[in-house]
Scaffold this motif. Structure first.
Motif, PDB file in Angstrom:
ATOM      1  N   GLN A 113       1.358  -1.146   0.242  1.00  0.00           N
ATOM      2  CA  GLN A 113      -0.214   0.155  -0.013  1.00  0.00           C
ATOM      3  C   GLN A 113       0.956   1.033   0.050  1.00  0.00           C
ATOM      4  O   GLN A 113       0.675   2.361  -0.615  1.00  0.00           O
ATOM      5  CB  GLN A 113      -1.191  -0.251   1.691  1.00  0.00           C
ATOM      6  N   LYS A 114       1.732   1.600   0.717  1.00  0.00           N
ATOM      7  CA  LYS A 114       3.056   2.191   0.649  1.00  0.00           C
ATOM      8  C   LYS A 114       4.051   2.531  -0.363  1.00  0.00           C
ATOM      9  O   LYS A 114       4.438   2.942  -1.284  1.00  0.00           O
ATOM     10  CB  LYS A 114       3.834   2.114   1.973  1.00  0.00           C
ATOM     11  N   PHE A 115       4.558   0.939  -0.761  1.00  0.00           N
ATOM     12  CA  PHE A 115       5.042   1.404  -2.068  1.00  0.00           C
ATOM     13  C   PHE A 115       4.621   0.088  -3.073  1.00  0.00           C
ATOM     14  O   PHE A 115       5.305  -1.377  -2.712  1.00  0.00           O
ATOM     15  CB  PHE A 115       6.361   0.642  -1.351  1.00  0.00           C
ATOM     16  N   VAL A 153       5.458  -1.003  -6.360  1.00  0.00           N
ATOM     17  CA  VAL A 153       6.241  -1.574  -7.241  1.00  0.00           C
ATOM     18  C   VAL A 153       7.242  -1.866  -5.816  1.00  0.00           C
ATOM     19  O   VAL A 153       8.479  -1.199  -5.806  1.00  0.00           O
ATOM     20  CB  VAL A 153       6.500  -1.229  -8.288  1.00  0.00           C
ATOM     21  N   ASN A 188      10.999  -4.089  -7.129  1.00  0.00           N
ATOM     22  CA  ASN A 188      11.929  -4.725  -8.357  1.00  0.00           C
ATOM     23  C   ASN A 188      10.723  -5.089  -9.351  1.00  0.00           C
ATOM     24  O   ASN A 188      10.863  -6.700  -9.465  1.00  0.00           O
ATOM     25  CB  ASN A 188      12.547  -5.650  -7.653  1.00  0.00           C
TER      26      ASN A 188
END
Lengths: 282, 258
Positions: free
Chosen positions: B46-48, B50, B52
């Motif tokens: 939810q925060k990041f 994607v 890699n």
């Protein structure tokens, strides 16, 4: 003479508990290398965390950006890794107290402690703390070496060490009562493993074990702030990397309050449970 | 041989379910444990969004595969986790006296309810959170079973160290935990020599990467790599155990089988 053999004073109780903690510490020193070997797993854990958060900070910095300029939830990359060293130290330094207490209840060994001149929970707390202090030193050393090599150090004042040791003792005590209450459920159920998985993992998740709670969405953060778990993991770990005397004093007061509540609940559970105890054989 | 394995597992299951409330508490407790780990990743994504090239759904597939594999390996063959202890304490006599293969007999000797929770969790996660086709379900099953064999082979190798080192419980559980830990994170976060290690010394890549790729976008090449890797690790584990068995010393213990 008879009067002096009545209820033990608080001082004599504390003296006994400190002696038990010292004996535990001495006996565990005999197996120091075994303990060091078992904590080497932390190096693997930290290696994986460093890779995960390095990639996260890199993608937050964007192409051409510098990871060192990025702060997530108020933590630089180095602070994030050292925060995780602190959370791992808190969690991995703890012996599985729920399992020990469950085994004593199930096997009937709890009866052996009934006629001893110390409290059941007090005895286990002393052993838990004595072993935890030694383990914590080793874990900080192992985790610290990995963190220092991979992301460098963070600013740290030696003057804060005594305060942080006290915070560790309070944090361990909180976690002890939490684990002991799960173990004491064995008075009522055959097996506490399921309860342990549920309660302990909720504590991990909402306590900020794997990432700071300030990365949670707003709605969850407002819930977590009302729960006791952040006092057991997030707040003491953040204090270790961003030390502040005012925060320390406030945290200590909150932890002491919660210790009184959990201690009372655990002792009540023990008293109720012992009444149900049936021990056969000798 | 299959009849023997099925009979042993039936007996193990009957024994495990004897304490019904304990059995179900462990199964559901582990499922909740797994779902809380997945919740951590949901919060992370939810925060990041994607990581890699991996998105939330890929992580769901990863957790479905590894829990299913882990459930197969240690829910059904739980004694693999105790192998070094059994060897070091000289508790293999019972198995040596019987005409069945010693390693297989040891492995099927116990069902572990908590890890059956892992076994059920993987498909449940996919059913509710991932858009699956029949083809994807098929490759999930294939990848999960082969991943489970890699887990099992690695723990047999780690446990067999006790034949050569004596008491090796600490080191065996240490390297076993390292494999589990590496396999619960997307291997895409690693690069260089670490990736070489993850396909050789600590084969987390065969559990956490290749089976996931089979489900995400199937390629025959990935299946070939997984089959060869699983066969190689299983054969080496078989060899290491039977070679070590020649060095086994009985503890002359009288033990109760449970």
């Amino acid at each position: 003479m008879i009067a002096s053999r009545g209820a033990p004073s608080l001082t004599s109780e504390i003296t006994k508990l400190v002696a038990i903690a010292q004996i535990t510490l001495r006996s565990r020193f005999r197996y120091l290398w075994d303990m060091i070997g078992s904590t080497l797993f932390l190096a693997v854990v930290m290696f994986v965390f460093v890779r995960l958060w390095t990639v996260t900070y890199q993608s937050s910095a964007g192409a051409g950006g510098n990871v060192k300029d990025v702060a997530l939830a108020g933590f630089s990359l180095a602070q994030m890794i050292w925060y995780l060293v602190a959370t791992e130290t808190i969690i991995m330094s703890m012996t599985p107290i729920h399992r020990l207490i469950e085994r004593e209840i199930r096997d009937g060994d709890v009866a052996i402690r009934l006629n001893k001149p110390y409290s059941f929970l007090g005895f286990h707390w002393s052993v838990f703390l004595g072993e935890g202090l030694l383990k914590a030193c080793i874990l900080i050393a192992v985790g610290g070496v990995v963190a220092a090599i991979m992301v460098g150090g963070v600013s740290f004042s030696l003057g804060s060490v005594p305060a942080l040791v006290l915070t560790f003792i309070l944090t361990s005590t909180l976690n002890f009562f939490f684990g002991a209450m799960i173990g004491l459920l064995a008075f009522w159920t055959e097996d506490v493993t399921g309860f342990y998985f549920i309660f302990d993992r909720v504590k991990w998740l909402l306590g900020g074990f794997l990432m700071p709670i300030t990365l949670f969405p707003e709605w969850l953060l407002s819930v977590v702030e009302w729960l006791p778990f952040s006092l057991m993991i997030y707040q003491p770990a953040r204090l270790a990397v961003q030390f502040d005397w005012n925060v320390w004093a406030e945290l200590a007061m909150k932890q002491l309050g919660l210790i009184l509540v959990l201690g009372f609940l655990a002792q009540s559970m023990y008293r109720l449970g012992v009444r149900r105890l049936d021990v056969n054989g000798g | 041989m299959l009849r023997f394995l099925a009979a042993m597992m039936r007996t193990g299951f009957a024994s495990a379910i004897e304490y019904r409330s304990s059995f179900f508490t462990q199964v559901f407790g582990m499922m909740i444990n797994d779902s809380l780990w997945v919740t951590f990743w949901m919060l992370y994504f939810q925060k990041f969004p994607v990581l890699n090239g991996w998105e939330k759904e890929d992580l769901f597939v990863l957790w479905a595969v590894i829990t299913f594999s882990f459930g197969i390996a240690f829910g059904l063959f739980a004694q693999a986790l105790r192998l070094s202890e059994l060897i070091a304490q000289g508790q293999l006599d019972y198995y040596l006296a019987l005409p069945k293969n010693v390693l297989l007999h040891i492995l099927v000797g116990q069902i572990r309810p908590a890890n059956l929770g892992d076994l059920f969790f993987g498909p449940t996660l996919l059913f509710f959170f991932v858009d699956m086709t029949p083809e994807k379900w098929w490759w999930f099953l294939v990848g999960g079973v082969l991943g489970g064999l890699v887990y099992l082979a690695f723990f047999v190798m780690a446990g067999s160290l006790a034949f050569y080192m004596g008491s090796s419980e600490g080191i065996s559980s240490g390297i076993g935990n390292a494999l589990i830990h590496f396999s619960t994170y997307p291997t895409r976060i690693f690069d260089g020599w670490t990736r070489v290690v993850l396909f050789t010394l600590i084969p987390a890549g065969f559990i956490a990467e290749v089976p996931v790729e089979l489900v995400r976008r199937f390629q025959w090449g990935d299946l070939g790599i997984l089959v060869v890797g699983t066969a190689a690790f299983s054969s080496f584990a078989w060899f290491l155990f039977h070679r070590g068995l020649r060095r086994y010393e009985s503890g002359n213990l009288i033990v109760m089988r449970s």
